[in-house]
Design a protein around this motif. Sequence first.
Motif, PDB file in Angstrom:
ATOM      1  N   LEU A   1      40.556  44.387  38.386  1.00 32.39           N
ATOM      2  CA  LEU A   1      40.706  43.577  39.600  1.00 32.39           C
ATOM      3  C   LEU A   1      42.176  43.348  39.932  1.00 32.39           C
ATOM      4  CD1 LEU A   1      37.958  40.826  39.374  1.00 32.39           C
ATOM      5  CD2 LEU A   1      38.359  42.388  41.269  1.00 32.39           C
ATOM      6  N   GLU A   2      42.962  43.044  38.907  1.00 31.38           N
ATOM      7  CA  GLU A   2      44.388  42.790  39.127  1.00 31.38           C
ATOM      8  C   GLU A   2      45.170  44.079  39.370  1.00 31.38           C
ATOM      9  OE1 GLU A   2      46.370  39.865  36.666  1.00 31.38           O
ATOM     10  OE2 GLU A   2      44.406  39.248  35.895  1.00 31.38           O
TER      11      GLU A   2
ATOM     12  N   ASP B   1      38.497  42.265  34.522  1.00 34.06           N
ATOM     13  CA  ASP B   1      39.551  41.411  35.098  1.00 34.06           C
ATOM     14  C   ASP B   1      40.845  42.187  35.308  1.00 34.06           C
ATOM     15  OD1 ASP B   1      37.761  39.322  34.974  1.00 34.06           O
ATOM     16  OD2 ASP B   1      38.634  38.424  33.181  1.00 34.06           O
TER      17      ASP B   1
ATOM     18  N   THR C   1      44.005  46.975  40.833  1.00 34.89           N
ATOM     19  CA  THR C   1      43.658  47.715  42.048  1.00 34.89           C
ATOM     20  C   THR C   1      43.401  46.763  43.210  1.00 34.89           C
ATOM     21  OG1 THR C   1      41.261  47.700  41.692  1.00 34.89           O
ATOM     22  CG2 THR C   1      42.514  49.465  40.610  1.00 34.89           C
ATOM     23  N   ASP C   2      43.236  47.336  44.383  1.00 39.85           N
ATOM     24  CA  ASP C   2      42.902  46.554  45.573  1.00 39.85           C
ATOM     25  C   ASP C   2      41.415  46.621  45.902  1.00 39.85           C
ATOM     26  OD1 ASP C   2      45.564  45.803  46.007  1.00 39.85           O
ATOM     27  OD2 ASP C   2      45.986  47.657  47.094  1.00 39.85           O
ATOM     28  N   PHE C   3      40.619  47.085  44.962  1.00 46.32           N
ATOM     29  CA  PHE C   3      39.195  47.243  45.215  1.00 46.32           C
ATOM     30  C   PHE C   3      38.446  45.922  45.041  1.00 46.32           C
ATOM     31  CE2 PHE C   3      40.397  51.625  44.268  1.00 46.32           C
ATOM     32  CZ  PHE C   3      39.775  52.279  45.317  1.00 46.32           C
ATOM     33  N   LYS C   4      37.324  45.816  45.734  1.00 43.84           N
ATOM     34  CA  LYS C   4      36.454  44.649  45.621  1.00 43.84           C
ATOM     35  C   LYS C   4      35.679  44.734  44.313  1.00 43.84           C
ATOM     36  CE  LYS C   4      34.270  45.588  49.372  1.00 43.84           C
ATOM     37  NZ  LYS C   4      33.340  45.590  50.513  1.00 43.84           N
ATOM     38  N   VAL C   5      35.194  43.581  43.875  1.00 46.45           N
ATOM     39  CA  VAL C   5      34.409  43.514  42.643  1.00 46.45           C
ATOM     40  C   VAL C   5      33.217  44.465  42.715  1.00 46.45           C
ATOM     41  CG1 VAL C   5      32.992  42.012  41.184  1.00 46.45           C
ATOM     42  CG2 VAL C   5      35.094  41.136  42.182  1.00 46.45           C
ATOM     43  N   SER C   6      32.551  44.514  43.861  1.00 42.89           N
ATOM     44  CA  SER C   6      31.374  45.383  43.997  1.00 42.89           C
ATOM     45  C   SER C   6      31.745  46.860  43.812  1.00 42.89           C
ATOM     46  CB  SER C   6      30.684  45.172  45.348  1.00 42.89           C
ATOM     47  OG  SER C   6      31.576  45.406  46.411  1.00 42.89           O
ATOM     48  N   ASP C   7      32.925  47.272  44.318  1.00 40.15           N
ATOM     49  CA  ASP C   7      33.373  48.654  44.126  1.00 40.15           C
ATOM     50  C   ASP C   7      33.661  48.943  42.658  1.00 40.15           C
ATOM     51  OD1 ASP C   7      33.280  49.306  46.876  1.00 40.15           O
ATOM     52  OD2 ASP C   7      35.308  48.533  47.188  1.00 40.15           O
TER      53      ASP C   7
ATOM     54  N   ASN D   1      35.690  56.103  45.919  1.00 44.07           N
ATOM     55  CA  ASN D   1      36.243  54.873  45.342  1.00 44.07           C
ATOM     56  C   ASN D   1      36.095  54.864  43.830  1.00 44.07           C
ATOM     57  OD1 ASN D   1      36.999  53.887  47.841  1.00 44.07           O
ATOM     58  ND2 ASN D   1      35.358  52.381  47.976  1.00 44.07           N
TER      59      ASN D   1
END
Length: 129
Positions: free
Chosen positions: A27-28, A24, A30-36, A6
């Motif tokens: 986040l917009e 920010d 990619t489809d990854f979670k904040v933790s990733d 990841n």
Amino acid sequence: MELSDNSRQILADVSVFKGEFLIDWILELTDFKVSDILKALNEGEENGLLIKTDLDKDRFENQEKRELYIKSLNKDRIRFLHQKITEIVLLEVISDTGRLKDLSIHFLNVRNGVAGCRWLLWAGEKIFR
């Protein structure tokens, strides 16, 4: 320390940014979670690939390291990322001319509609005044 799959994908995606990039935006983009994303940035910093420039900003340590990651992306993915970045940028008001120059690269790599062309004209006026 070896990067997770990841983290490698996230770093490859953000390698299209020529300068700094914001959490920010990732986040917009990619489809990854904040933790990733946070893990990828941390691993990138620990491995000397990234430099944290502010609480929410990073950049690649140097051009060679950035290019290693961008070369791992296919042309369609790069085109998609440039398009997505232009959409993100259109939603933000940018006053820093250095950042305008960095971000205008993305507009020059996609087919722009009226909004994108207007943004390029606006950015050009801001940069060259």
